[in-house]
Design a protein around this motif. Structure first.
Motif, PDB file in Angstrom:
ATOM      1  N   GLY A  43     -24.424  40.189  32.729  1.00 41.29           N
ATOM      2  CA  GLY A  43     -25.193  39.622  31.472  1.00 41.29           C
ATOM      3  C   GLY A  43     -26.248  40.602  31.208  1.00 41.29           C
ATOM      4  N   THR A  44     -27.232  40.094  30.447  1.00 43.57           N
ATOM      5  CA  THR A  44     -28.276  40.956  29.792  1.00 43.57           C
ATOM      6  C   THR A  44     -29.022  41.516  31.018  1.00 43.57           C
ATOM      7  N   ILE A  45     -29.605  40.629  31.944  1.00 36.91           N
ATOM      8  CA  ILE A  45     -30.399  41.286  32.985  1.00 36.91           C
ATOM      9  C   ILE A  45     -29.591  42.061  33.827  1.00 36.91           C
ATOM     10  N   ALA A  46     -28.156  41.851  34.197  1.00 37.60           N
ATOM     11  CA  ALA A  46     -27.499  42.808  35.007  1.00 37.60           C
ATOM     12  C   ALA A  46     -27.476  44.271  34.357  1.00 37.60           C
ATOM     13  N   ARG A  47     -27.132  44.113  33.104  1.00 34.72           N
ATOM     14  CA  ARG A  47     -26.978  45.498  32.081  1.00 34.72           C
ATOM     15  C   ARG A  47     -28.377  46.044  32.224  1.00 34.72           C
ATOM     16  N   TYR A  48     -29.336  45.471  32.072  1.00 35.23           N
ATOM     17  CA  TYR A  48     -30.786  45.829  31.975  1.00 35.23           C
ATOM     18  C   TYR A  48     -30.971  46.525  33.316  1.00 35.23           C
ATOM     19  N   LEU A  49     -30.836  46.022  34.432  1.00 32.72           N
ATOM     20  CA  LEU A  49     -31.173  46.826  35.859  1.00 32.72           C
ATOM     21  C   LEU A  49     -30.193  47.798  36.124  1.00 32.72           C
ATOM     22  N   ASP A  50     -28.974  47.820  35.469  1.00 37.41           N
ATOM     23  CA  ASP A  50     -28.068  49.068  35.693  1.00 37.41           C
ATOM     24  C   ASP A  50     -28.449  50.315  34.872  1.00 37.41           C
ATOM     25  N   ARG A  51     -29.397  50.119  33.775  1.00 36.06           N
ATOM     26  CA  ARG A  51     -29.587  51.044  32.761  1.00 36.06           C
ATOM     27  C   ARG A  51     -31.051  51.372  33.346  1.00 36.06           C
ATOM     28  N   ASN A  52     -32.000  50.554  33.556  1.00 40.38           N
ATOM     29  CA  ASN A  52     -33.265  50.667  34.066  1.00 40.38           C
ATOM     30  C   ASN A  52     -33.948  50.517  35.287  1.00 40.38           C
ATOM     31  N   GLY A  53     -33.173  49.836  36.161  1.00 39.91           N
ATOM     32  CA  GLY A  53     -33.672  49.723  37.422  1.00 39.91           C
ATOM     33  C   GLY A  53     -34.761  48.348  37.185  1.00 39.91           C
ATOM     34  N   PRO A  54     -35.324  47.862  38.380  1.00 45.18           N
ATOM     35  CA  PRO A  54     -36.087  46.803  38.252  1.00 45.18           C
ATOM     36  C   PRO A  54     -37.537  47.109  37.896  1.00 45.18           C
ATOM     37  N   GLY A  55     -38.061  46.215  37.077  1.00 48.51           N
ATOM     38  CA  GLY A  55     -39.447  46.282  36.579  1.00 48.51           C
ATOM     39  C   GLY A  55     -39.529  45.302  35.341  1.00 48.51           C
ATOM     40  N   VAL A  56     -40.766  45.747  34.640  1.00 49.13           N
ATOM     41  CA  VAL A  56     -41.009  44.695  33.504  1.00 49.13           C
ATOM     42  C   VAL A  56     -39.919  44.636  32.428  1.00 49.13           C
ATOM     43  N   HIS A  57     -39.335  43.471  32.102  1.00 40.90           N
ATOM     44  CA  HIS A  57     -38.454  43.128  31.117  1.00 40.90           C
ATOM     45  C   HIS A  57     -39.015  42.720  29.629  1.00 40.90           C
ATOM     46  N   HIS A  58     -39.790  41.910  29.698  1.00 40.68           N
ATOM     47  CA  HIS A  58     -40.478  41.370  28.546  1.00 40.68           C
ATOM     48  C   HIS A  58     -41.764  40.656  28.719  1.00 40.68           C
ATOM     49  N   VAL A  59     -42.412  40.448  27.553  1.00 43.38           N
ATOM     50  CA  VAL A  59     -43.836  39.862  27.539  1.00 43.38           C
ATOM     51  C   VAL A  59     -43.614  39.006  26.607  1.00 43.38           C
ATOM     52  N   ALA A  60     -43.996  37.708  27.087  1.00 39.80           N
ATOM     53  CA  ALA A  60     -43.827  36.294  26.452  1.00 39.80           C
ATOM     54  C   ALA A  60     -45.196  35.837  25.957  1.00 39.80           C
ATOM     55  N   LEU A  61     -45.417  35.430  24.609  1.00 36.72           N
ATOM     56  CA  LEU A  61     -46.536  34.970  23.939  1.00 36.72           C
ATOM     57  C   LEU A  61     -46.071  33.559  23.698  1.00 36.72           C
ATOM     58  N   ARG A  62     -47.108  32.503  23.999  1.00 37.11           N
ATOM     59  CA  ARG A  62     -47.033  31.161  23.776  1.00 37.11           C
ATOM     60  C   ARG A  62     -47.611  30.989  22.436  1.00 37.11           C
ATOM     61  N   THR A  63     -46.699  30.208  21.798  1.00 37.83           N
ATOM     62  CA  THR A  63     -46.875  29.540  20.279  1.00 37.83           C
ATOM     63  C   THR A  63     -46.560  28.354  19.993  1.00 37.83           C
ATOM     64  N   GLU A  64     -47.489  27.736  19.281  1.00 37.68           N
ATOM     65  CA  GLU A  64     -47.059  26.214  19.052  1.00 37.68           C
ATOM     66  C   GLU A  64     -46.153  26.030  17.907  1.00 37.68           C
ATOM     67  N   ASP A  65     -45.801  26.882  17.416  1.00 45.36           N
ATOM     68  CA  ASP A  65     -44.516  26.759  16.358  1.00 45.36           C
ATOM     69  C   ASP A  65     -43.813  28.271  16.310  1.00 45.36           C
ATOM     70  N   VAL A  66     -42.650  28.037  16.979  1.00 39.87           N
ATOM     71  CA  VAL A  66     -41.790  29.329  17.124  1.00 39.87           C
ATOM     72  C   VAL A  66     -41.070  29.693  15.888  1.00 39.87           C
ATOM     73  N   GLU A  67     -40.841  28.635  15.271  1.00 45.43           N
ATOM     74  CA  GLU A  67     -40.107  28.994  13.911  1.00 45.43           C
ATOM     75  C   GLU A  67     -41.073  29.666  13.040  1.00 45.43           C
ATOM     76  N   GLY A  68     -42.249  29.206  12.998  1.00 45.52           N
ATOM     77  CA  GLY A  68     -43.304  29.650  11.976  1.00 45.52           C
ATOM     78  C   GLY A  68     -43.683  31.202  12.455  1.00 45.52           C
ATOM     79  N   ALA A  69     -43.634  31.371  13.719  1.00 47.91           N
ATOM     80  CA  ALA A  69     -44.065  32.809  14.558  1.00 47.91           C
ATOM     81  C   ALA A  69     -42.915  33.799  13.781  1.00 47.91           C
ATOM     82  N   LEU A  70     -41.607  33.349  13.954  1.00 47.85           N
ATOM     83  CA  LEU A  70     -40.461  34.052  13.666  1.00 47.85           C
ATOM     84  C   LEU A  70     -40.665  34.219  12.050  1.00 47.85           C
ATOM     85  N   GLU A  71     -41.011  33.348  11.188  1.00 49.26           N
ATOM     86  CA  GLU A  71     -41.299  33.589   9.813  1.00 49.26           C
ATOM     87  C   GLU A  71     -42.246  34.736   9.470  1.00 49.26           C
ATOM     88  N   THR A  72     -43.277  34.553  10.320  1.00 57.71           N
ATOM     89  CA  THR A  72     -44.634  35.642   9.949  1.00 57.71           C
ATOM     90  C   THR A  72     -43.886  36.815  10.426  1.00 57.71           C
TER      91      THR A  72
END
Length: 127
Positions: A58-87
């Motif tokens: 899957g996504t993480i297995a493919r990521y590890l194959d390409r890049n090896g272990p490490g930072v994959h993503h940074v997550a930001l907390r929002t109270e309105d994910v749909e609104g954040a996507l629209e912005t």
């Protein structure tokens, strides 16, 4: 928005959780198997490290194959994910997810494509 977590791809979440627990005094806050991954959240004051270990191809297995272990993503907390996507959509940001989807811990999540965010995979997460 505020920082929610940093996702780290690894071949062995338990081993990395033990290491981070010892080095950073970061206890395990939550564990689950989700979407073909073992996911372990380590608690820090105000946020988490999310350790992502693939259980199948899957996504993480493919990521590890390409890049090896490490930072994959940074997550930001929002109270309105749909609104954040629209912005960001209005500003021309390419999206991985056009609509929120279920994520770990049952939170709604959506990802922004790294091509539009300086090479960083950014996740919006709504608790």
């Amino acid at each position: 928005m505020q920082l929610d977590h940093v996702g780290v791809a690894t071949d062995d979440a338990a081993e990395l959780a033990d290491l981070y627990g010892e080095l950073f005094d970061a206890p395990v806050a939550h564990e689950e198997e989700f979407d073909g991954m073992r996911v372990v959240f380590l608690a820090f004051d105000g946020g988490y490290f999310e350790l992502l270990e693939p259980m199948e191809d899957g996504t993480i297995a493919r990521y590890l194959d390409r890049n090896g272990p490490g930072v994959h993503h940074v997550a930001l907390r929002t109270e309105d994910v749909e609104g954040a996507l629209e912005t960001v959509r209005e500003r021309g940001v390419e999206l991985v997810d056009d609509e929120p989807r279920p994520g770990a811990w049952g939170h709604d999540v959506a990802f922004l494509h790294p091509k539009s965010t300086g090479g960083v995979l950014v996740e919006f997460v709504e608790h």
